[in-house]
Structure formats: C-alpha cells, structure tokens
Design a protein around this motif. Structure first.
Motif, PDB file in Angstrom:
ATOM      1  N   LEU A  96       0.834  -1.210   0.000  1.00  0.00           N
ATOM      2  CA  LEU A  96       0.000   0.000   0.000  1.00  0.00           C
ATOM      3  C   LEU A  96       0.870   1.262   0.000  1.00  0.00           C
ATOM      4  O   LEU A  96       0.612   2.213  -0.741  1.00  0.00           O
ATOM      5  N   ARG A  97       1.946   1.251   0.800  1.00  0.00           N
ATOM      6  CA  ARG A  97       2.839   2.427   0.859  1.00  0.00           C
ATOM      7  C   ARG A  97       3.453   2.694  -0.512  1.00  0.00           C
ATOM      8  O   ARG A  97       3.549   3.838  -0.945  1.00  0.00           O
TER       9      ARG A  97
ATOM     10  N   SER B 202     -13.536  -7.248   9.697  1.00  0.00           N
ATOM     11  CA  SER B 202     -14.134  -7.000   8.384  1.00  0.00           C
ATOM     12  C   SER B 202     -13.713  -8.089   7.391  1.00  0.00           C
ATOM     13  O   SER B 202     -14.510  -8.538   6.565  1.00  0.00           O
ATOM     14  N   ALA B 203     -12.444  -8.541   7.490  1.00  0.00           N
ATOM     15  CA  ALA B 203     -11.956  -9.587   6.588  1.00  0.00           C
ATOM     16  C   ALA B 203     -12.688 -10.908   6.877  1.00  0.00           C
ATOM     17  O   ALA B 203     -13.081 -11.626   5.949  1.00  0.00           O
TER      18      ALA B 203
ATOM     19  N   THR C  58      -7.615   8.449  -0.275  1.00  0.00           N
ATOM     20  CA  THR C  58      -7.612   7.869   1.080  1.00  0.00           C
ATOM     21  C   THR C  58      -7.174   6.407   0.978  1.00  0.00           C
ATOM     22  O   THR C  58      -7.174   5.826  -0.110  1.00  0.00           O
ATOM     23  N   SER C  59      -6.821   5.840   2.113  1.00  0.00           N
ATOM     24  CA  SER C  59      -6.433   4.422   2.093  1.00  0.00           C
ATOM     25  C   SER C  59      -6.808   3.784   3.421  1.00  0.00           C
ATOM     26  O   SER C  59      -7.035   4.481   4.406  1.00  0.00           O
ATOM     27  N   ARG C  60      -6.869   2.467   3.394  1.00  0.00           N
ATOM     28  CA  ARG C  60      -7.150   1.738   4.636  1.00  0.00           C
ATOM     29  C   ARG C  60      -6.629   0.310   4.530  1.00  0.00           C
ATOM     30  O   ARG C  60      -6.472  -0.226   3.425  1.00  0.00           O
TER      31      ARG C  60
ATOM     32  N   GLY D  17      -6.375  -1.165   0.604  1.00  0.00           N
ATOM     33  CA  GLY D  17      -7.236  -0.481  -0.364  1.00  0.00           C
ATOM     34  C   GLY D  17      -6.955   1.006  -0.441  1.00  0.00           C
ATOM     35  O   GLY D  17      -6.681   1.654   0.576  1.00  0.00           O
ATOM     36  N   VAL D  18      -6.985   1.511  -1.678  1.00  0.00           N
ATOM     37  CA  VAL D  18      -6.838   2.958  -1.911  1.00  0.00           C
ATOM     38  C   VAL D  18      -8.126   3.424  -2.573  1.00  0.00           C
ATOM     39  O   VAL D  18      -8.677   2.704  -3.416  1.00  0.00           O
ATOM     40  N   ARG D  19      -8.618   4.588  -2.178  1.00  0.00           N
ATOM     41  CA  ARG D  19      -9.783   5.159  -2.860  1.00  0.00           C
ATOM     42  C   ARG D  19      -9.401   6.535  -3.393  1.00  0.00           C
ATOM     43  O   ARG D  19      -8.884   7.375  -2.657  1.00  0.00           O
TER      44      ARG D  19
END
Ligand code: 0O2
Length: 204
Positions: free
Chosen positions: A21-22, A56-57, A48-50, A81-83
C-alpha cells in the motif's frame, strides 16, 4: 488458540499488504504532484487508504466462502485499499490510464462498474494491482485494490454503506429508492461534464 493464530497470521499478512500500500500511495502521490504542475485541472481530488480490519476480513470471507480460514483470508485482494475521488466522471478514466502505465505495480484485474453498474446502482472503477515488496528478507508480490470514483458516486456509496450496515436486508422499496438516486446521480454526472465543457468553450 485457533483464533489467536488466525489473528497473528492475519496481522503478518496485513503488514505485507501495508508495505504494498505504501508503494502504491507513493506512486499515486508522485503522479498527483506532477499533474499539479500543469495548468490543466488536476483529476485527483481526494486520496484515502485503509487496511481491512480482521473483523471485516472475517465477515467478508464468511459472506463469500462460508468460512474464514487463514488461506481464505489470504486470498482476499482488498486487504490493502486505496480510494481515489475525482470531481468529474471522465477524470476517473484519465487516472486509470495513468495507473496502467506506472512501472512500480501491475494492474491484474479491472471491474468497470461505471460501464456496468451493479444492480443496486453502485458505480465505481475497481482495479487490483500487484506490487513487489521486500518483507522478512525476501521479495514477494502483494495485491492492493484501487477504487476510483467521482464525488457523486462516493456520496451514493457512503450513504448506501451506512444504511446497509445498519439494515443488512433492506426492503425492495428501499433498494428501489437507492437505484433511483443512483440513476439521478448518473445523469447529474453527465450534466456536470457538459456544463464544464460549455463553460470552457465560452472562454474561447
Ligand atoms: P469495505 O468496506 O470496502 O471493506 P464482493 O464479493 O462483491 O463482496 P469483491 O469480490 O472484492 O467483493 O469485489 P467488488 O464487489 O468488486 O468490490 C468490493 C468492494 O467494493 C467493497 O468492499 C466495497 O468497498 C465496494 N462495493 C462493492 N459493491 C458495493 C455496493 O453495492 N455498495 C457499496 N457501498 N460499496 C460497494 P467490502 O469488502 O465489501 O467493504
């Protein structure tokens, strides 16, 4: 004991996904900065990201596979995830074209819920990319999901998510109302682009 090991294993896998993600966020930020140097409007509005929580998984695996084993959890491609939110609908595809050319990750899956909205009206462009990371002394590939949508699509998805979370089995009437709002917002998106283009042509 089993739960403890699921948690430990998930934390390790989520840490790997966070490395990916980074990398993805750094590439997106580089593109965003370069585009801000030009005189044209920047297609990126909000990024945004998370990292998905274990709860949740587990909920997603149970919903999709009826079980939440470690191998099922590791098969999820949206732990990271990235939005990306844009102002206008066509900006989504400008960003998509850029992302397919980034050398630090590879787009392996694309779901275009704008060309083909979900039956409830959900619209968004989803990409799964794979990123090469260095973790525990070796190189590995991890998936990151990138969702690209405009502000109208994001408004709809946020409200639908809140209501679906509180009322997981909405009546057909509620589902129908959300579909009608989605259709209105799709028309709004087209109108917004037309007005933007008319305003620009009036300047010339
Ligand atoms: P969250 O909150 O993002 O963690 P699926 O089998 O459909 O559940 P899959 O195969 O990963 O999931 O693919 P999909 O449907 O392309 O993408 C799932 C993600 O897109 C969801 O993640 C949501 O973020 C978003 N999404 C998809 N459909 C809808 C929808 O109808 N309404 C809203 N509000 N969001 C949607 P998660 O893991 O479900 O949730």
């Amino acid at each position: 004991m089993e739960n403890l090991s699921v948690q430990t294993e998930y934390e390790r896998f989520a840490a790997m996904c966070q490395c990916g993600l980074r990398n993805v966020l750094a590439s997106i930020e580089n593109i965003r900065q370069q585009m801000s140097l030009s005189d044209d409007r920047n297609p990126f509005s909000i990024v945004t990201s998370r990292i998905k929580t274990l709860d949740s998984a587990i909920e997603k695996c149970e919903r999709k596979y009826g079980e939440a084993s470690i191998s099922r959890l590791r098969s999820l491609q949206d732990i990271a995830g990235v939005r990306i939110i844009t102002d206008f609908e066509d900006d989504i595809f400008v960003i998509h074209d850029m992302l397919t050319r980034v050398p630090t990750f590879t787009v392996i899956e694309k779901n275009d819920y704008i060309a083909n909205p979900k039956p409830n009206g959900y619209r968004s462009l989803h990409l799964i990319v794979t990123v090469n990371i260095f973790f525990e002394g070796r190189s590995r590939m991890v998936p990151v999901e990138i969702q690209i949508r405009d502000k109208a699509m994001d408004l709809w998805a946020s409200l639908e998510h809140i209501i679906k979370y509180k009322h997981p089995n909405p009546s057909p009437e509620i589902v129908g109302q959300f579909k009608r709002i989605a259709d209105s917002l799709a028309k709004f998106d087209k109108d917004a682009m037309r007005i933007r283009d008319e305003a620009a042509s009036n300047d010339n």
